[in-house]
Design an enzyme around this catalytic site. Sequence first.
Site, short mmCIF file in Angstrom:
data_model
loop_
_atom_site.label_atom_id
_atom_site.label_comp_id
_atom_site.label_asym_id
_atom_site.label_seq_id
_atom_site.Cartn_x
_atom_site.Cartn_y
_atom_site.Cartn_z
N HIS A 1 0.82 -1.21 0.00
CA HIS A 1 0.00 0.00 0.00
C HIS A 1 0.85 1.25 0.00
O HIS A 1 0.50 2.26 -0.60
CB HIS A 1 -0.91 0.01 1.22
CG HIS A 1 -2.03 -0.95 1.08
ND1 HIS A 1 -2.85 -0.94 -0.01
CD2 HIS A 1 -2.46 -1.94 1.87
CE1 HIS A 1 -3.74 -1.90 0.12
NE2 HIS A 1 -3.52 -2.52 1.26
N ARG B 1 12.88 -3.19 -15.26
CA ARG B 1 13.65 -3.92 -14.24
C ARG B 1 12.76 -5.00 -13.65
O ARG B 1 12.06 -4.77 -12.66
CB ARG B 1 14.08 -2.96 -13.13
CG ARG B 1 15.19 -1.99 -13.52
CD ARG B 1 15.55 -1.12 -12.32
NE ARG B 1 16.86 -0.52 -12.44
CZ ARG B 1 17.08 0.76 -12.73
NH1 ARG B 1 16.06 1.57 -12.95
NH2 ARG B 1 18.32 1.23 -12.78
N ARG C 1 14.51 -6.36 -19.16
CA ARG C 1 15.75 -6.94 -18.65
C ARG C 1 15.42 -8.17 -17.84
O ARG C 1 14.56 -8.12 -16.95
CB ARG C 1 16.48 -5.92 -17.77
CG ARG C 1 17.70 -6.53 -17.11
CD ARG C 1 18.50 -5.52 -16.37
NE ARG C 1 17.90 -5.15 -15.10
CZ ARG C 1 18.41 -4.22 -14.29
NH1 ARG C 1 19.48 -3.54 -14.66
NH2 ARG C 1 17.84 -3.95 -13.15
N ARG D 1 28.88 1.16 -5.53
CA ARG D 1 27.92 2.22 -5.84
C ARG D 1 27.09 2.65 -4.65
O ARG D 1 26.37 3.65 -4.71
CB ARG D 1 27.05 1.83 -7.04
CG ARG D 1 26.24 0.57 -6.82
CD ARG D 1 25.68 0.07 -8.14
NE ARG D 1 24.37 0.61 -8.42
CZ ARG D 1 23.57 0.14 -9.36
NH1 ARG D 1 23.97 -0.84 -10.16
NH2 ARG D 1 22.39 0.65 -9.55
N CYS E 1 21.04 3.20 -20.44
CA CYS E 1 19.86 3.17 -19.56
C CYS E 1 20.24 3.43 -18.10
O CYS E 1 19.38 3.36 -17.23
CB CYS E 1 19.12 1.84 -19.69
SG CYS E 1 20.08 0.44 -19.12
C1 PEP Z 1 22.88 0.22 -14.38
O1 PEP Z 1 23.66 -0.50 -13.76
O2 PEP Z 1 23.21 1.31 -14.90
C2 PEP Z 1 21.49 -0.19 -14.56
C3 PEP Z 1 20.68 0.48 -15.34
O3 PEP Z 1 21.07 -1.28 -13.84
P1 PEP Z 1 20.68 -1.22 -12.27
O4 PEP Z 1 20.81 0.22 -11.85
O5 PEP Z 1 19.31 -1.74 -12.17
O6 PEP Z 1 21.72 -2.11 -11.69
MG MG Z 2 23.05 -2.55 -13.30
#
Ligand code: PEP
Ligand code: MG
Length: 608
Positions: A239, A345, A381, A504, A541
């Site tokens: 929700h 995704r 994907r 990241r 992307c």
């Molecule tokens: C990426 O790695 O740039 C990507 C689009 O995939 P995700 O962010 O879902 O890992």
């Molecule tokens: Mg990725």
Amino acid sequence: MADAQRATEEWGPDQRAGRGPSPARPRREAPSFRAPTDENAAGRESSAREPGPHSSVALQGLGVSAGSTAGPALRMGRAPQLPASRVVLDPEAERAAAREALRLVAEELAQRAERAADPAARAILEAQSLMAGDPMLTESCDELIAGGLDAAHAVHAAFTEQAEGLRAAGGYLGERAADLEDLRDRAVARLLGEPMPGIPDPGHPFVLVADDLAPADTAALDPARVLALVTARGGPTSHTAILARALGLPAVVACPGSASIEDGILIHVDGAAGTVQLHVTAEHVAEVRERAAADAAQAARGEEGARGPGQTADGHRVPLMLNIGSADDLPADAAENAEGVGLLRTELLFLGRHDAPGLEEQREAYARVFAALPGRRVVLRTLDAGADKPLPFLSLAEEPNPALGIRGLRTARARPEVLETQLAAVALAAADTAAEVWVMAPMVSTAGEAAEFAARVRAHGLAKVGAMVEVPAAALRAGQVLEHVDFLSIGTNDLGQYTMATDRQCGELADLLDPWQPALLDLIAACAAAGRAAGKPVGVCGEAASDPLLACVLVGLGISSLSMSQGAVGRVNAQLRRRTRDECARLAEAVLAAPDAAAARAAAESAG
Ligand code: PEP
Ligand code: MG
């Protein structure tokens, strides 16, 4: 001055993200802070000591409603604590008390449903009100009281048992467990004479932080007060997610680290990236909110040149596609105005599940996306999971370096049948649609992996197959990868991570993850060149595509399409339409000559 108080005094109650009046101050550029961008890895955190956008703690959850905002955090009112159980002398009185408490809860929810302006909120409240009167639950309360429990303990036990059953079932049913727990807490609070659990009302805008939100809470949200939602639990169809999207509130769910967020600290929520930055500065809050307000004002104006198909000033077409997690992320006018989906995704359908979604469930989910985009391209994907995005049913061992382990396409080595079922579901959905379905694999490292994946996809009768370039090895060998697939799509979030050897999630090293890093751009250029040589499309992307100036650089490098969240399309298009393709190429040349990310950005800015 306390962070929360200062934030309130400086921005006032109307300046929530994407709403309220545009600030009087001139618009600033986007803050240089770049949030970690993994939308799907739940519950990881990186920490540092100093407050501030570059070094504060970053929590990672699941972004389920896009938008970026910042402000003081406030937690939901707590559920009542059960006291020790009483000896029951009059079971009939306990039964009557339990029934009356449930009746009052049902009545209150029905009244709220009548008042709710949003139809989604109304439907949810009505359903919850009915649930409170469910005879099966009332009967199990009666039985527990007959067994010796007092009313509060009986209600608590009956609803908890039922909620646990739903949670164990997983999926959609699992996400309804919070509804029952909310009913339980409301009824128990009534029985104990305690305040209702729920949304705080501090008199100023705040980010609501909770374990999970029940419908009665989300439906009662006042969007003028609540800036964004952050929950420890929940999923893409909970929700919280549904209502956050309906209300246009940025939301991050499945963020277990959020349990540590203290009331009043300033936080920055990015509902697209799924990140929550803790202990940001008041200045950072101001920047984020100014940016959000400016974006909203720009969107409302429909900025000149930003609408229509993506193209450069001289008419070179660059499709601007959408990154989505499910059909719910598509704008209402997608069929008319979206150029397509550049990244679906699919793992959002798998997250938080104990069993993989079956063929039919997957087919339906994919078919919903395809049906919304007749005649448009949808790039799906395949499952991007692994040790960093754990899925219980994959039964993968724990790894010391999950980002370097079994993730993305590599999970198909261990569990090929999961990929097979997914491809079968895609093929069924694709056979039934007017959308143009392309399929790509995440985390392809070698030409051999690309060949094997392509063979699997084509065996299902799916014509267009591609590889994501997220690993430097694949970028360096893009030409050979392209011998086996029809297109490449560059995931700059991961390609940046692996190129710069920088997790990241690591807020402290955000400068290394800057998508303007020339080394990353070199690899993108190599992919584009390979695409040109092979006569095959190469798109981007990752988040790099949503930076309007960088998008022009990417086009100058030879990238053929860009994919981003809906909110970025207008801005990117506006910048593209200001430059010819040759001008974009000159920007790219200037940027590739720069020694570092800051110089690259500056070179692009001064090259116009
Ligand atoms: C990426 O790695 O740039 C990507 C689009 O995939 P995700 O962010 O879902 O890992
Ligand atoms: Mg990725």
